[in-house]
Design a protein around this motif. Sequence first.
Motif, short mmCIF file in Angstrom:
data_model
loop_
_atom_site.label_atom_id
_atom_site.label_comp_id
_atom_site.label_asym_id
_atom_site.label_seq_id
_atom_site.Cartn_x
_atom_site.Cartn_y
_atom_site.Cartn_z
N ARG A 6 0.75 -1.11 0.10
CA ARG A 6 0.00 0.08 -0.06
C ARG A 6 0.89 1.00 0.02
O ARG A 6 1.75 1.21 0.94
CB ARG A 6 -0.95 0.05 1.21
N THR A 8 0.57 5.56 -0.04
CA THR A 8 -0.39 6.60 0.32
C THR A 8 0.22 7.94 -0.02
O THR A 8 -0.36 8.83 0.23
CB THR A 8 -0.80 6.45 1.76
N THR A 13 0.36 9.13 -6.28
CA THR A 13 -1.04 9.16 -6.82
C THR A 13 -0.91 10.18 -7.93
O THR A 13 -1.48 9.80 -8.97
CB THR A 13 -1.98 9.73 -5.64
N LEU A 16 0.60 8.48 -10.89
CA LEU A 16 -0.23 7.66 -11.78
C LEU A 16 -1.36 8.06 -12.67
O LEU A 16 -1.82 7.83 -13.57
CB LEU A 16 -0.97 6.75 -10.46
N ASN A 192 -9.49 8.75 -17.24
CA ASN A 192 -9.77 9.15 -16.00
C ASN A 192 -11.00 10.14 -15.75
O ASN A 192 -11.34 10.68 -16.78
CB ASN A 192 -8.34 9.88 -15.11
N ALA A 215 -6.44 4.56 -14.33
CA ALA A 215 -6.11 5.17 -13.11
C ALA A 215 -6.94 5.49 -11.99
O ALA A 215 -6.73 6.19 -10.94
CB ALA A 215 -5.57 6.70 -13.77
N LEU A 217 -9.06 5.54 -8.58
CA LEU A 217 -8.52 4.84 -7.37
C LEU A 217 -9.64 4.25 -6.52
O LEU A 217 -9.65 3.96 -5.32
CB LEU A 217 -8.24 6.11 -6.50
N ILE A 221 -5.03 2.46 -3.57
CA ILE A 221 -3.63 2.87 -4.12
C ILE A 221 -2.71 1.48 -3.82
O ILE A 221 -1.99 1.57 -3.15
CB ILE A 221 -3.28 4.30 -3.84
N GLU A 222 -2.92 0.52 -4.53
CA GLU A 222 -2.07 -0.54 -4.25
C GLU A 222 -1.31 -1.14 -5.70
O GLU A 222 -1.84 -0.82 -6.76
CB GLU A 222 -3.01 -1.70 -3.81
N ALA A 227 6.11 0.74 -5.12
CA ALA A 227 5.86 1.66 -6.28
C ALA A 227 7.28 2.44 -6.64
O ALA A 227 7.56 2.82 -7.80
CB ALA A 227 4.73 2.61 -5.98
N PHE A 258 0.04 -1.33 -11.13
CA PHE A 258 -1.11 -0.84 -10.45
C PHE A 258 -2.24 -1.70 -10.43
O PHE A 258 -2.91 -1.92 -11.42
CB PHE A 258 -1.36 0.46 -11.01
N GLY A 260 -5.29 -1.15 -9.61
CA GLY A 260 -6.69 -0.33 -10.29
C GLY A 260 -6.60 -0.73 -11.91
O GLY A 260 -7.68 -0.99 -12.50
#
Length: 370
Positions: A6, A8, A13, A16, A192, A215, A217, A221-222, A227, A258, A260
């Motif tokens: 994970r 954060t 973010t 991505l 997005n 993209a 979320l 956000i994994e 990353a 990613f 997502g």
Amino acid sequence: MSRTHRVTTAALTALLLTSGAALAPPVLADSADRTPAKTAQPAQQRAAQAVPFTRAKAERAADGSHTLSWTSPAATVSVTAYRNPDGTGDGVDLGSAGGTGTLAVPAGKLPAAERWYFRLTPDSGGPLTVTERSFGIESARNFRDVGGYRTTDGRWVKYGEVYRTNKISSLTGAEQSRMLSQGISLDVDLRNYFERKEDPDSIPEGIEYRVADVASLEHGIEFHDPALMTLAEAIALGLLSGSSDLGQSIGYPFMVNFEGADHAFKDLLTGIATNDKGATVFHCSAGKDRTGWGTAVLLTILGVPRETVEADFMASNHYLGRDKAVELSWLRSAFDKADDLYGDFGTYVREGLGLDDATVQALRNRLLTP
């Protein structure tokens, strides 16, 4: 997955959201050719139906003329033009030529139509239908057919089933009608939230709209690998390859890393496999990065050779009229990331994207010639 981490940090973010985003012969070979018993055919019948062409294409000139060319072991090949890829309705007989041959169709030979499909029928074996790749949409110049590619096992990806494009927010009424005339019934948007809000799709009533945000979320956000490590590797490889855009060099491996993105590409491929109402079009903004990877995944699942997949990817430079719209190192970095995370592409499809054998087989049954 146990390898999921994970992250954060706001910086990752933002990365991505702004990034724009080894062939297993054929992929999933351990399951791709499993045909249910109720649809199995005797070997002799399959051989009789097999498409014997090793090369075939149709090119349309600005004046409306067409040039057809092909290579096959047949003695003769007859050509018939149809207004649809299924070859239903009245066809126009255009004559015949040798097993390896060409046929010119002058302007005015065929009545006006949105698009002509040409059935090549050899004197032995099954027919093959070809058409021009470009969809001829001026407001979306990267709108093109994903069909017309030969697989490693000698089959062909059918024309008229799946299209890829850049954004379709400015389609004219005539261009919308063209989509309907070709049986497009599903539009999958990979962009997005902000892209969709700024340039919403302009599609006619009768085409279903779905979002598969690469993209997003929505699922957190994994990442499968840390990353920061993927970021450092991508920057280093981008510098070594001489990439003209490090942002893109970073974005491609993140489309594999990613989680997502996994959900988005699974939704795209499942949508294509289950769309029983017609053809599917999918797109991002420029139709080259998220759409480029989605197309590469689809074609590889179907068993299209890697060099052909790469050529389709690089064709965005031609359709967009920009020499550096895409670079081959970007696509290869995504394939490399899939191999790094999963060992091979087939495992990426099964474990990363979560596609089951039934969906993979549905794609192959729907999109490939016998």
